[in-house]
Design an enzyme around this catalytic site. Sequence first.
Site, short mmCIF file in Angstrom:
data_model
loop_
_atom_site.label_atom_id
_atom_site.label_comp_id
_atom_site.label_asym_id
_atom_site.label_seq_id
_atom_site.Cartn_x
_atom_site.Cartn_y
_atom_site.Cartn_z
N TYR A 287 0.84 -1.21 0.00
CA TYR A 287 0.00 0.00 0.00
C TYR A 287 0.88 1.25 0.00
O TYR A 287 0.67 2.17 -0.80
CB TYR A 287 -0.88 -0.05 1.25
CG TYR A 287 -1.67 1.19 1.56
CD1 TYR A 287 -1.35 1.98 2.66
CD2 TYR A 287 -2.77 1.56 0.79
CE1 TYR A 287 -2.10 3.11 2.97
CE2 TYR A 287 -3.51 2.67 1.10
CZ TYR A 287 -3.17 3.44 2.20
OH TYR A 287 -3.91 4.55 2.51
N ILE B 86 -7.49 7.79 10.42
CA ILE B 86 -8.69 8.62 10.53
C ILE B 86 -9.75 7.92 11.37
O ILE B 86 -10.03 6.74 11.18
CB ILE B 86 -9.23 8.96 9.14
CG1 ILE B 86 -8.20 9.82 8.39
CG2 ILE B 86 -10.56 9.71 9.25
CD1 ILE B 86 -8.59 10.19 6.99
#
Length: 319
Positions: free
Chosen positions: A140, A170
């Site tokens: 990623y 987040i």
Amino acid sequence: KILIIGAGGQIGSELTYKLRSLYGDDNVVATDINQNNLDIVNSGIFEILDAKDYDGIKSCVERHDIDTVYLMAAMLSATGEKFPEKAWNLNMDSLFHVLNLARDKFIKKIFWPSSIAVFGPTTPTKYTPQYTIMEPSTVYGITKQVGERWCEYYYNKYDVDVRSIRYPGIISWKALPGGGTTDYAVEIYHEAVKTKSYECFLKPDTELPMMFMDDAIKATLDIMAAQSADIKIRSSYNLAAISFTPKEVVESIKKQIPEFNITYKPDYRQDIADSWPKSINDSYARQDWNWKHAFSLEDITEEMIFQLNKKYNSISETS
Ligand code: VAH
């Protein structure tokens, strides 16, 4: 009009709500590979769209007269380690499709999320600077580092107006995250409210950069609203709010739910977390487009527990 690719994801779904409230339901086309986030479907235009399908994206852009694309579909750090090839194909094919649509003037503006995952084990971990060594050790992270290079290349070579932010972890309550290493920081609140206990997959002292969703959405809208000339970094901006450890979140939760019980059982995601910074220097974002965060850990804990209590403990509509 605006197209959101990956509207069912953790950030995509909140962006869809926010953009629809700002521009109206019919000016925001929400798409995803499936309808797993049904309340997105219930208001405004929703279409099934595979982010790897160039013709599908181009057709959607032409049918709905799209000029701005938020590309929020990606395979995140933890899942990407299980399916490296799929992560590379999804994260890179989707970016090239959208960049090429802008190069060929089918669309005018792109938002593409990068991540603190672009940094690796050799990156300075405290107050990590905008410009520093980046040797990401996850698939990623590699896709985000390479993606940043391509965004800057398309801006310099084809004048493509693509803007990007290196999101930290987040925290949100509306949609669950999908396969990230920072997902513990969301799951812990859901479990604290639902079951008052949580088994954490990271060690108690694992410090990571984090941000409340409302801050992340504000940053995304701010960078997209800025004058093009103010966006001086066309790879991706460091963005920061706070940093905390699982231990600190637990202490914060216990102030409201004293009986909350935590256990720690680190898994393969510990290595990923250990390769990332502990805190981020986002001075360029603050200087170039006036970024500043609003939510502290206490604010986040208060809002998450309040909203999740409403979500899980409210009397269901049918009763
Ligand atoms: C992940 N939530 O954990 C994402 C993000 C910084 C973390 O990229 O993979």
